[in-house]
Design an enzyme around this catalytic site. Structure first.
Site, short mmCIF file in Angstrom:
data_model
loop_
_atom_site.label_atom_id
_atom_site.label_comp_id
_atom_site.label_asym_id
_atom_site.label_seq_id
_atom_site.Cartn_x
_atom_site.Cartn_y
_atom_site.Cartn_z
N ASP A 186 0.81 -1.22 0.00
CA ASP A 186 0.00 0.00 0.00
C ASP A 186 0.84 1.26 0.00
OD1 ASP A 186 0.59 -1.04 2.64
OD2 ASP A 186 -0.65 0.56 3.48
N HIS A 201 8.05 -0.48 12.54
CA HIS A 201 6.97 -1.19 11.87
C HIS A 201 7.34 -2.68 11.83
CE1 HIS A 201 3.31 -1.45 9.71
NE2 HIS A 201 3.83 -1.60 8.50
N ASP A 227 4.32 4.12 8.20
CA ASP A 227 3.69 3.25 9.20
C ASP A 227 4.65 3.01 10.37
OD1 ASP A 227 1.78 3.16 7.30
OD2 ASP A 227 1.83 0.99 6.98
#
Length: 305
Positions: free
Chosen positions: A63, A137, A208
């Site tokens: 993503d 992450h 993220d």
């Protein structure tokens, strides 16, 4: 300097929120942070243009990168000639090169992939730099801080004239930090007519991550902190397990960093239709928190106007 939120959704896009991408336009230059699926269409939809000089990848989850092959191909179709620089976390250079060439056709313009090091300088230009910092992450990941150099102090024309400095080239010399000698032999130092250096602007993009001390340090006094807020407090345990943050955690971090504004992004699709609650949770901790929609753009003024 303008920031356009091209994709504010999480791993699964929705009809309202695309996957991650952020465009920063500074003095005519365009810098793209992450490039989720469909980013090039968002660029057309929201009028940012395609003249991107640098792409900064926070990590290689789909993503955040699956829009890269299509974007590179479109730039080739548009007869691009200048090189495109792609900055990526340590140990991911070959994966990015493979991603760009996934169709087997290489673009006709140079693509240069650079691995960045947390705590290091990803890009140094004449008036600013982009610094990489460590994030937390589930894979190799970094965040980025765009930090402008200090600007010259304000020139006090009235004071200069009081000291006998004639208008013209000597004003420029003093503003550049050089002492000047007048016709009568008087020496005027720049400190007498130029104020202290004025800070530039700072934008921080996390990608993220769980909340980290490195982010607090990188975002110190930032004009804008763009921090992921995948979940609300109802799913704080899941956020921790999956390497993400809640909106409240992002707000707490912005408070600790003394950031001026906080943009919440990477909103999980489970909050489709009720994302306002994430902004509300953040504002309980940090007043200047907001949750942008895809296509929203904001100007980043200089700290002193």
């Amino acid at each position: 300097m303008q920031v356009t939120f091209l994709g504010t959704g999480g791993a699964v896009p929705t009809t309202r929120r695309n996957t991650s991408a952020l465009m920063v336009r500074r003095e005519g230059e365009r810098l793209l942070f992450d490039c989720g699926e469909g980013t090039q269409r968002q660029m057309m939809r929201f009028g940012t243009g395609f003249s991107v000089s640098h792409v900064f990848l926070s990590h290689l989850h789909g993503d955040h990168v699956l829009g890269l092959p299509g974007l590179c191909q479109t730039l080739d179709f548009n007869d691009r000639e200048e090189a495109l620089a792609i900055h990526t976390p340590p140990g991911t250079k070959s994966a990015v090169e493979n991603l760009v060439g996934v169709t087997g056709a290489r673009p006709g313009y140079p693509i240069r992939v650079h691995e960045v090091q947390p705590g290091g300088i990803a890009l140094r230009e004449e008036e600013y730099e982009v610094r990489a910092f460590e994030t937390d992450h589930r894979t190799r990941s970094v965040g980025y801080a765009l930090v402008e150099d200090d600007r010259k102090g304000r020139f006090d024309r009235e004071r200069a004239e009081e000291l006998g400095v004639p208008a013209g080239p000597l004003f420029s010399e003093l503003h550049e930090g050089n002492a000047v000698e007048l016709d009568d032999g008087t020496v005027v130092d720049p400190e007498q007519v130029v104020g202290p250096p004025r800070p530039g602007r700072k934008i921080v993009y996390t990608g993220d991550t769980r909340p980290t001390g490195a982010t607090v340090e990188a975002a110190d006094d930032a004009d804008l902190l763009v921090h992921e807020a995948s979940f609300g407090e109802d799913r704080s345990e899941r956020a921790g397990k999956t390497g993400h943050s809640t909106a409240r955690q992002a707000a707490d971090l912005a408070t600790r960093a003394d950031a001026k504004r906080l943009a919440l992004t990477h909103v999980s699709s489970r909050y489709a239709g009720e994302s306002d609650r994430l902004a509300a949770e953040a504002r309980e901790v940090f007043d200047d928190a907001f949750l942008p929609d895809d296509g929203d753009g904001i100007e980043i003024p200089y700290p002193d106007g």
